[in-house]
Motif scaffolding. Structure first.
Motif, PDB file in Angstrom:
ATOM      1  N   GLU A   1       0.814  -1.212   0.000  1.00  0.00           N
ATOM      2  CA  GLU A   1       0.000   0.000   0.000  1.00  0.00           C
ATOM      3  C   GLU A   1       0.853   1.270   0.000  1.00  0.00           C
ATOM      4  O   GLU A   1       0.480   2.279  -0.616  1.00  0.00           O
ATOM      5  CB  GLU A   1      -0.956  -0.011   1.186  1.00  0.00           C
ATOM      6  N   ILE A   2       1.993   1.240   0.660  1.00  0.00           N
ATOM      7  CA  ILE A   2       2.877   2.415   0.621  1.00  0.00           C
ATOM      8  C   ILE A   2       3.431   2.606  -0.791  1.00  0.00           C
ATOM      9  O   ILE A   2       3.523   3.734  -1.294  1.00  0.00           O
ATOM     10  CB  ILE A   2       4.002   2.289   1.660  1.00  0.00           C
ATOM     11  N   ILE A   3       3.781   1.512  -1.453  1.00  0.00           N
ATOM     12  CA  ILE A   3       4.239   1.617  -2.844  1.00  0.00           C
ATOM     13  C   ILE A   3       3.127   2.171  -3.718  1.00  0.00           C
ATOM     14  O   ILE A   3       3.357   3.047  -4.565  1.00  0.00           O
ATOM     15  CB  ILE A   3       4.728   0.250  -3.348  1.00  0.00           C
ATOM     16  N   GLU A   4       1.904   1.692  -3.539  1.00  0.00           N
ATOM     17  CA  GLU A   4       0.764   2.227  -4.297  1.00  0.00           C
ATOM     18  C   GLU A   4       0.607   3.721  -4.033  1.00  0.00           C
ATOM     19  O   GLU A   4       0.407   4.516  -4.969  1.00  0.00           O
ATOM     20  CB  GLU A   4      -0.513   1.471  -3.902  1.00  0.00           C
ATOM     21  N   TYR A   5       0.713   4.115  -2.770  1.00  0.00           N
ATOM     22  CA  TYR A   5       0.561   5.536  -2.426  1.00  0.00           C
ATOM     23  C   TYR A   5       1.666   6.378  -3.059  1.00  0.00           C
ATOM     24  O   TYR A   5       1.407   7.454  -3.621  1.00  0.00           O
ATOM     25  CB  TYR A   5       0.592   5.693  -0.905  1.00  0.00           C
ATOM     26  N   MET A   6       2.895   5.887  -2.997  1.00  0.00           N
ATOM     27  CA  MET A   6       4.017   6.639  -3.555  1.00  0.00           C
ATOM     28  C   MET A   6       3.887   6.763  -5.073  1.00  0.00           C
ATOM     29  O   MET A   6       4.170   7.822  -5.647  1.00  0.00           O
ATOM     30  CB  MET A   6       5.335   5.961  -3.190  1.00  0.00           C
ATOM     31  N   ARG A   7       3.444   5.701  -5.732  1.00  0.00           N
ATOM     32  CA  ARG A   7       3.290   5.765  -7.192  1.00  0.00           C
ATOM     33  C   ARG A   7       2.152   6.731  -7.578  1.00  0.00           C
ATOM     34  O   ARG A   7       2.232   7.409  -8.597  1.00  0.00           O
ATOM     35  CB  ARG A   7       3.036   4.375  -7.761  1.00  0.00           C
ATOM     36  N   ARG A   8       1.119   6.788  -6.760  1.00  0.00           N
ATOM     37  CA  ARG A   8       0.066   7.785  -7.006  1.00  0.00           C
ATOM     38  C   ARG A   8       0.636   9.194  -6.882  1.00  0.00           C
ATOM     39  O   ARG A   8       0.286  10.084  -7.675  1.00  0.00           O
ATOM     40  CB  ARG A   8      -1.082   7.600  -6.015  1.00  0.00           C
TER      41      ARG A   8
END
Length: 350
Positions: free
Chosen positions: A221-228
């Motif tokens: 989820e942190i990777i998803e947030y950072m990519r957003r």
């Protein structure tokens, strides 16, 4: 206030409707009455029981054309049912978002006005924030922006449907199954981070900490947030506040970031929306140009920096090719031209 109550309290155009109906002046002293009257059917699975309205008397519903035209009878009925959720004011009044449902006869109703077994699916319908061409440009490009996010590999729900100046958005916090409705939990990152204040500038590090604390799979989820956030900076979606990202909490107990929403070229908005959430200090020395390497190191307590750096390096090429992706997804040339240089800058930074 407990922070989660701000997620379900009427806001924007919905707040103005309830203030008018209750005869209240706007201000903090009105919040309790707004909550106990207007939070009967907000997105997510939490509501104020005393504010909940039972399904209304039989109503034939509205055609999609009547929704698009903002038919006066539809507006009045939607306001009566509390289905106005957000928006801005134009010269004709409010240009809001509506919570709507579609029945099995393809007629449209305010959410909450039908029994669950008569609902086919759930929608938000969104109109331009104002009456300028820039407002319409933002709305026209929201659906193509979402398709860019899909190609970028972000978590995206069903495509949006634009009909004239009305954007029809399928909702992901409701699932219709076997004649019943599952209402999934929905909680903003502001609430998860215990921010009980509207309009406070967001701190990405605080939001990443909340994700690490509550997500079922924090690293994913942190990777998803950072990519957003990489995509927000490249495509200049400046309205990246902590209520535009939420946890979706499903009935099986999993907690993850919801599909992306309210993702659009908000730098074009006539109100001049500045970057709502930022990295503090040297992590974002120039607004809109984060120091990605320093950020990865700063998040060492919640994610392996090397893993995050690999993602950033991989995304550099995807960001560099964003103008081509945008064109393929139908983003208008005038918007592409305005973000092309920023895409090249962010790619180089990554």
């Amino acid at each position: 206030w407990p922070a989660f109550l701000l997620d379900i309290m009427p806001a924007g155009a919905g707040r103005r409707v309830w203030l008018r109906r209750l005869g209240l002046n706007d201000g903090a002293e009105a919040d309790c009455k707004l909550l106990t009257n207007g939070a009967g059917n907000p997105p997510g699975n939490i509501r104020i029981a005393g504010a909940a309205l039972p399904p209304g008397p039989m109503h034939p519903g509205f055609s999609r054309d009547e929704i698009v035209e903002k038919n006066a009878d539809f507006i009045e009925y939607a306001e009566e049912r509390g289905a106005v959720v957000a928006g801005a004011t134009d010269v004709q009044g409010d240009a809001p978002k509506f919570l709507l449902v579609r029945d099995h006869n393809e007629r449209w109703h305010p959410d909450g006005s039908l029994p669950d077994n008569e609902v086919k699916d759930y929608w938000i319908v969104k109109f331009p924030r104002g009456r300028t061409e820039a407002d319409r440009t933002v709305l026209r490009n929201e659906s193509p922006y979402l398709e860019v996010a899909r190609r970028f590999g972000l978590r995206v729900e069903a495509p949006l449907e634009l009909i004239e100046d009305a954007l029809f958005i399928p909702r992901f916090d409701r699932t219709v199954s076997g004649g019943s409705v599952i209402r999934h939990g929905l909680e903003s990152l502001c609430s998860a981070a215990d921010i009980a204040e509207y309009g406070k500038r967001g701190n990405h590090a605080v939001f990443c900490t909340a994700i690490s604390r509550y997500a079922t799979n924090p690293t994913t989820e942190i990777i998803e947030y950072m990519r957003r956030e990489i995509l927000n900076t490249a495509l200049r979606n400046t309205d990246n506040h902590g209520r535009n990202t939420s946890f979706l909490k499903r009935e099986d107990g999993t907690v993850a970031l919801s599909p992306i929403y309210d993702f659009a070229p908000m730098f074009l908005d006539p109100e001049g929306i500045s970057r709502s959430s930022r990295w503090e200090g040297l992590l974002e020395p120039v607004i809109g140009r984060p120091a990605w390497g320093l950020i990865a190191k700063s998040l060492a307590s919640v994610i392996n920096p090397d893993e995050l750096l690999k993602v950033m390096l991989r995304d550099a090429d995807l960001v560099a090719r964003l103008p081509e992706t945008m064109k393929a997804c139908g983003v208008e040339e005038q918007v592409i031209d305005r973000v092309a240089d920023r895409c090249a800058e962010i790619a180089a930074d990554l």
